[in-house]
Design a protein around this motif. Structure first.
Motif, short mmCIF file in Angstrom:
data_model
loop_
_atom_site.label_atom_id
_atom_site.label_comp_id
_atom_site.label_asym_id
_atom_site.label_seq_id
_atom_site.Cartn_x
_atom_site.Cartn_y
_atom_site.Cartn_z
N SER A 1 0.93 -0.95 0.05
CA SER A 1 0.17 -0.07 -0.38
C SER A 1 0.51 0.87 0.15
O SER A 1 0.35 2.12 0.46
CB SER A 1 -0.74 -0.12 1.16
N LEU A 2 2.50 0.96 0.45
CA LEU A 2 2.89 2.35 0.13
C LEU A 2 3.66 3.37 -1.59
O LEU A 2 4.14 3.83 -1.06
CB LEU A 2 4.30 1.71 0.98
N GLY A 3 3.61 2.12 -2.16
CA GLY A 3 3.58 2.77 -3.29
C GLY A 3 4.85 2.27 -3.28
O GLY A 3 5.94 1.65 -3.49
N ASP A 4 5.80 3.43 -4.27
CA ASP A 4 6.75 3.63 -4.73
C ASP A 4 7.91 4.16 -3.35
O ASP A 4 9.39 3.59 -3.40
CB ASP A 4 6.98 5.91 -5.10
N GLU A 5 7.26 4.10 -2.23
CA GLU A 5 8.10 4.48 -0.78
C GLU A 5 8.07 2.68 0.11
O GLU A 5 9.15 2.50 0.48
CB GLU A 5 7.32 4.91 0.66
N ALA A 6 7.46 1.38 -0.99
CA ALA A 6 7.86 0.40 -0.31
C ALA A 6 9.24 0.16 -0.32
O ALA A 6 10.15 -0.60 0.55
CB ALA A 6 7.03 -0.89 -1.00
N PRO A 7 10.02 0.22 -1.82
CA PRO A 7 11.79 -0.08 -1.36
C PRO A 7 12.32 0.15 -0.49
O PRO A 7 12.78 -0.64 0.40
CB PRO A 7 11.75 0.30 -3.44
N THR A 8 12.03 1.28 -0.37
CA THR A 8 13.13 1.97 1.23
C THR A 8 12.66 1.37 2.14
O THR A 8 13.43 0.64 3.08
CB THR A 8 12.47 3.04 0.72
N TRP A 9 11.30 1.03 2.39
CA TRP A 9 11.62 0.31 3.91
C TRP A 9 11.48 -1.31 3.31
O TRP A 9 11.73 -1.78 4.98
CB TRP A 9 9.63 0.74 4.44
N VAL A 10 11.68 -2.03 2.73
CA VAL A 10 11.56 -3.31 2.26
C VAL A 10 12.77 -3.05 3.03
O VAL A 10 14.04 -3.84 3.27
CB VAL A 10 11.53 -3.78 0.85
N ALA A 11 13.98 -2.51 2.19
CA ALA A 11 15.44 -2.37 2.53
C ALA A 11 15.40 -2.30 3.92
O ALA A 11 16.60 -2.71 4.65
CB ALA A 11 16.48 -2.12 1.29
N GLN A 12 14.60 -0.99 4.58
CA GLN A 12 15.89 -1.19 5.79
C GLN A 12 15.10 -2.14 6.57
O GLN A 12 15.82 -2.68 7.57
CB GLN A 12 14.62 0.07 6.58
N LEU A 13 13.59 -2.69 6.58
CA LEU A 13 13.76 -4.47 7.25
C LEU A 13 14.49 -5.17 7.00
O LEU A 13 14.70 -5.67 7.89
CB LEU A 13 12.22 -5.07 7.05
N GLN A 14 15.02 -5.45 6.01
CA GLN A 14 15.98 -6.53 5.63
C GLN A 14 17.18 -6.54 6.37
O GLN A 14 17.81 -7.13 6.41
CB GLN A 14 16.75 -6.67 4.17
N THR A 15 17.83 -4.86 6.54
CA THR A 15 19.04 -5.50 7.58
C THR A 15 19.55 -5.46 8.94
O THR A 15 20.13 -6.41 9.27
CB THR A 15 19.37 -3.92 7.60
N GLY A 16 17.13 -6.09 9.26
CA GLY A 16 17.30 -6.62 10.63
C GLY A 16 17.89 -5.98 11.84
O GLY A 16 18.00 -5.99 12.79
N ALA A 17 18.34 -4.45 11.71
CA ALA A 17 18.50 -3.30 12.51
C ALA A 17 17.12 -2.94 13.43
O ALA A 17 15.92 -3.29 12.54
CB ALA A 17 18.97 -1.85 12.27
N LEU A 18 17.44 -2.47 14.29
CA LEU A 18 16.57 -2.12 15.53
C LEU A 18 15.26 -1.39 14.71
O LEU A 18 15.83 0.00 13.89
CB LEU A 18 16.23 -1.82 16.67
N PRO A 19 13.86 -1.45 14.43
CA PRO A 19 13.92 -0.47 13.94
C PRO A 19 13.39 0.76 14.35
O PRO A 19 12.78 1.19 14.98
CB PRO A 19 11.88 -0.83 12.96
N GLN A 20 12.68 1.82 13.26
CA GLN A 20 12.02 2.99 13.85
C GLN A 20 10.98 3.11 13.70
O GLN A 20 10.56 4.23 12.60
CB GLN A 20 13.09 4.68 13.45
N VAL A 21 9.92 3.09 14.32
CA VAL A 21 8.99 2.83 14.25
C VAL A 21 8.01 4.23 14.82
O VAL A 21 6.86 4.08 13.44
CB VAL A 21 7.99 1.78 15.98
N ALA A 22 8.64 4.82 15.43
CA ALA A 22 7.75 6.10 15.33
C ALA A 22 7.73 6.59 13.89
O ALA A 22 6.89 7.71 13.25
CB ALA A 22 7.93 7.53 15.87
#
Length: 570
Positions: free
Chosen positions: A436-457
């Motif tokens: 549902s994020l459209g063009d923003e999706a790849p950016t968030w996929v890359a962040q989640l794949q790093t395994g780092a603690l997410p910045q939920v806010a």
């Protein structure tokens, strides 16, 4: 000492404790941001906290033992220097590994401040009087605990998290100056210092192996694996060797004879549970606010105020009541019950739980900690031998820190495992949110794949709701771990011997013991001039202080003769 002299002597201790607490709490709300910026995962988050707690626990009995052997004031100043220098160095960390290393050194100084402040208080104040002044320590703790997270959140949001590690430096310099000028403790007899180095090594190795195993098992390697056998086996063997070394040592790090005292043993059991609740709540409530409720560091500091309010009100109010009445048992039992209630209720929270309810749960937990934490040390100091006041005080603090360290490690491991499982179970929801994020999706996929603690806010609303729910469930399940230990704490407190608090400081008790020895050795015919008020056992609450101006004889000449006999016998 007059009240003014006591307050002057305590001012250095209060500021030293304020420095240590401020340097710790100012970082607490920004830890999720720090770990995210340094590219760390949940395991790294846990170890940034656990490293400090581990070295605090290991170093506490060492500082306590040194306090019985050498200059306590100098040790306290040294602890301040170690703590603050390591804290400042942590501000320059470029990765989680160096951050963990500097935090470990920070814990060495924190162990000294925690142990020595209690020992020095016993030099200045009797157990009965201490409750009144514990309110001051409670107030300082509250200001640092309330102001630290708020200040840390603002600093992290405005100037960046690194400045959180530098803010305590000017206060530390001031603390060193004030301690030097105001803290004057009675001189102690010279002793040959003998340190149990082998005991230190065995204690550090055995505790570290077990905690590393708890943190990494199930993630880096399987629970049933060669690594598990080596770490658990090494930890158990190291613990057994430590016990043997302590039994044979002439100056043991932790005198095992202390465990013959029922009060000490039960207080240790209760302190472990208090440590788990106190440190676990401080670490994971901040994470709950930021990862499960989408708060910023500043907002997280504000949202944890109910817990701090509970701790402040309980520690100050109960301290004053203990001094007034001389009774402590009912307050400790009440605190243990509130500890159980708070931990149990926090184990039910979700990401959308009414914050009024969450505040009540935090208040209960904070009040339980405030009623039990310092008063367990007080109860032990009331019955400990004067020459063992350092190791007895640090022993309780050590097990509280050890409980907190183990609790944070176990809760962190449980949280990491639960989050991994929930992310796998919610893969469909996460995929739908990303789509549902459209063009923003790849950016968030890359962040989640790093395994780092997410910045939920910072996540988009669709994705944030999913991760808030995941982390809320993980953190609430972690709080369940504290509940059975809180129950054990209540049982231990119920069975504590209800001995009245005495009115003698450690120094007065040592002098009274010397006077008792002089009385025993008075020659036949000199009984009438034996020091008045020293024929009873000094551990008795009714024992008369050598500084007491009341005498049964009421004769100045007899009193002078008594002093002369005592001096000659020495």
């Amino acid at each position: 000492m007059t009240r003014g002299q006591v307050l002057k002597a305590l001012s250095g201790l209060l500021l030293g404790m304020f420095v240590s607490m401020l340097a710790s709490t100012v970082v607490s709300t920004s830890l999720p941001v720090i770990i995210h910026d340094l590219g760390g995962n949940q395991s790294a988050f846990t170890w940034v906290v656990t490293a400090t707690l581990l070295t605090t626990a290991i170093s506490t009995p060492i500082w306590g033992k040194l306090a019985d052997l050498t200059n306590r004031k100098l040790l306290f100043q040294l602890a301040i220097v170690v703590f603050v220098v390591a804290t400042a160095a942590a501000g320059f960390s470029q990765n989680t590994e160096t951050m963990i290393a500097f935090r470990a050194v920070q814990g060495i100084g924190a162990g000294g401040l925690a142990a020595l402040s209690q020992v020095l208080m016993a030099d200045i104040l009797s157990p009965r009087e201490r409750g009144r002044y514990m309110g001051l320590f409670g107030a300082v703790m509250a200001v640092a605990t309330v102001g630290g997270p708020l200040l840390g959140g603002v600093i992290a949001d405005v100037w960046g998290w690194r400045w959180n590690f530098f803010v305590a430096l000017p206060v530390a310099v001031l603390a060193l100056i004030i301690v030097q000028r105001t803290l004057h403790v009675p001189p102690r007899p010279a002793k040959k210092v003998k340190i149990d180095y082998l005991g230190i090594v065995l204690l550090a190795v055995s505790v570290s192996l077990l905690l590393i195993w708890v943190s990494l098992a199930g993630d880096t390697f399987a629970w049933w694996s060669l690594e598990t056998v080596l770490m658990v086996g090494g930890g158990l063997i190291g613990s057994a060797l430590f016990v043997l070394v302590e039994l044979r040592s002439s100056e043991p790090l932790v005198p095992l004879s202390l465990f013959r005292d029922r009060t000490f043993t039960l207080a240790v059991v209760a302190s472990i549970a208090t440590g788990i609740a106190m440190f676990g709540a401080a670490v994971y409530l901040s994470q709950y606010m930021q990862l499960a409720r989408g708060a910023t560091p500043t907002e997280a500091g504000l949202m944890t105020l109910p817990m701090i309010a509970g701790q402040l009100i309980a520690s100050i109010g109960v301290g004053a009541l203990i001094t007034r009445s001389g009774r402590w048992k009912a307050f400790l039992v009440t605190g243990a019950v509130m500890l159980i209630a708070g931990a149990t209720m926090l184990a039910t929270v979700e990401y959308d739980t009414d914050f009024t309810l969450v505040s009540i749960y935090m208040f209960l937990l904070g009040a339980g900690v405030g009623m039990t934490m310092q008063n367990l040390v007080l109860v032990v100091q009331n019955t400990a031998k004067p020459e063992q006041i350092g190791v007895a005080s640090s022993g309780v603090t050590f097990f509280r820190s050890l409980g907190g360290t183990a609790g944070v490690a176990v809760m962190g491991a449980a949280l990491a495992a639960t989050v991994t499982d929930l992310v796998a179970q919610r893969t469909g929801d996460i995929t739908a949110a990303l789509a549902s994020l459209g063009d923003e999706a790849p950016t968030w996929v890359a962040q989640l794949q790093t395994g780092a603690l997410p910045q939920v806010a910072a996540m988009p609303a669709a994705l944030r709701v999913v991760f808030e729910d995941i982390y809320a469930n993980g953190i609430s399940r972690s709080f369940l771990i504290a509940v059975p230990f809180a129950v054990i704490s209540l049982v231990a407190i119920v069975f504590l011997p209800n001995k009245p608090l005495n009115r003698m400081t450690t120094t007065e008790r040592m002098r009274a013991a010397e006077a008792d020895l002089a009385t025993v050795s008075v020659p036949v015919g000199m009984e009438s001039v034996a020091p008045v008020g020293t024929t009873r056992h000094v551990g008795d609450a009714a024992a008369t202080s050598p500084t007491d101006t009341r005498t049964d004889a009421g004769d100045d000449a007899d009193a002078a003769a008594a002093a002369d006999v005592r001096d000659r016998r020495r």
